[in-house]
Design an enzyme around this catalytic site. Structure first.
Site, PDB file in Angstrom:
ATOM      1  N   HIS A 149      62.248  63.792  27.921  1.00  0.00           N
ATOM      2  CA  HIS A 149      62.303  65.188  27.507  1.00  0.00           C
ATOM      3  C   HIS A 149      63.006  66.040  28.553  1.00  0.00           C
ATOM      4  O   HIS A 149      63.190  65.624  29.688  1.00  0.00           O
ATOM      5  CB  HIS A 149      60.898  65.749  27.237  1.00  0.00           C
ATOM      6  CG  HIS A 149      60.012  65.837  28.434  1.00  0.00           C
ATOM      7  ND1 HIS A 149      59.060  64.894  28.712  1.00  0.00           N
ATOM      8  CD2 HIS A 149      59.930  66.751  29.428  1.00  0.00           C
ATOM      9  CE1 HIS A 149      58.421  65.229  29.829  1.00  0.00           C
ATOM     10  NE2 HIS A 149      58.942  66.358  30.280  1.00  0.00           N
ATOM     11  N   GLU A 184      60.334  70.010  26.020  1.00  0.00           N
ATOM     12  CA  GLU A 184      59.008  70.484  26.414  1.00  0.00           C
ATOM     13  C   GLU A 184      59.155  71.972  26.708  1.00  0.00           C
ATOM     14  O   GLU A 184      59.887  72.355  27.614  1.00  0.00           O
ATOM     15  CB  GLU A 184      58.526  69.754  27.664  1.00  0.00           C
ATOM     16  CG  GLU A 184      57.251  70.324  28.240  1.00  0.00           C
ATOM     17  CD  GLU A 184      56.919  69.758  29.611  1.00  0.00           C
ATOM     18  OE1 GLU A 184      56.308  70.496  30.397  1.00  0.00           O
ATOM     19  OE2 GLU A 184      57.276  68.602  29.894  1.00  0.00           O
ATOM     20  N   HIS A 222      73.252  73.750  29.835  1.00  0.00           N
ATOM     21  CA  HIS A 222      72.833  73.924  28.453  1.00  0.00           C
ATOM     22  C   HIS A 222      72.247  72.623  27.924  1.00  0.00           C
ATOM     23  O   HIS A 222      72.408  71.582  28.535  1.00  0.00           O
ATOM     24  CB  HIS A 222      74.018  74.346  27.564  1.00  0.00           C
ATOM     25  CG  HIS A 222      75.126  73.342  27.533  1.00  0.00           C
ATOM     26  ND1 HIS A 222      76.180  73.370  28.426  1.00  0.00           N
ATOM     27  CD2 HIS A 222      75.356  72.261  26.743  1.00  0.00           C
ATOM     28  CE1 HIS A 222      77.008  72.359  28.173  1.00  0.00           C
ATOM     29  NE2 HIS A 222      76.512  71.663  27.155  1.00  0.00           N
ATOM     30  N   GLU A 250      74.305  74.387  23.158  1.00  0.00           N
ATOM     31  CA  GLU A 250      75.603  74.059  22.589  1.00  0.00           C
ATOM     32  C   GLU A 250      75.376  73.331  21.269  1.00  0.00           C
ATOM     33  O   GLU A 250      74.574  72.414  21.182  1.00  0.00           O
ATOM     34  CB  GLU A 250      76.397  73.152  23.530  1.00  0.00           C
ATOM     35  CG  GLU A 250      77.770  72.780  22.974  1.00  0.00           C
ATOM     36  CD  GLU A 250      78.552  71.839  23.884  1.00  0.00           C
ATOM     37  OE1 GLU A 250      79.769  71.751  23.705  1.00  0.00           O
ATOM     38  OE2 GLU A 250      77.937  71.201  24.775  1.00  0.00           O
TER      39      GLU A 250
END
Length: 126
Positions: A5, A56, A74, A122
């Protein structure tokens, strides 16, 4: 090895969950509160954590905003129809600050949107 994550600190958990689930189509996978240390974790994603990388969202109860810093770039999400998605995002008030179009010097169609806390996302046409 598997990338599990990416964690983002958010200032308003409900607003962030709404953005990632309702606008970007993720599912809320799990959420838990830690009352002793005053934070809530919410995991969102496009599939089960056992075989998908997820986000998360960390909400610290006593903090409503963060300095972005200059090291963060990003996250990237693949989209089936980037033009339709950006129209939907804008109609819901999201900040699509780079409209869909080819990346400079290439053919890949991308766009950029900010989440409610200002994080860059993005969008890449699949």
């Amino acid at each position: 090895m598997q990338l599990l994550h990416t964690m983002l600190r958010v200032g308003n958990l409900e607003r962030s969950i709404q953005f990632y689930t309702e606008l970007l189509g993720m599912k809320l996978l799990r959420q838990s509160d830690n009352t002793e240390y005053r934070y809530t974790l919410a995991f969102v994603g496009y599939g089960d954590e056992s075989d998908h990388t997820v986000l998360e969202l960390t909400y610290n109860w006593d903090k409503s905003s963060y300095d972005m810093g200059e090291a963060y770039g990003h996250i990237a999400i693949g989209a089936d129809d980037i033009y339709q998605l950006c129209e939907k995002l804008e109609s819901q008030g999201a900040d699509v600050y780079r409209k869909p179009g080819p990346v400079l010097g290439g053919d890949t169609v991308i766009a950029f949107v900010r989440d409610p806390d200002g994080y860059a996302v993005e969008l890449i046409q699949k």
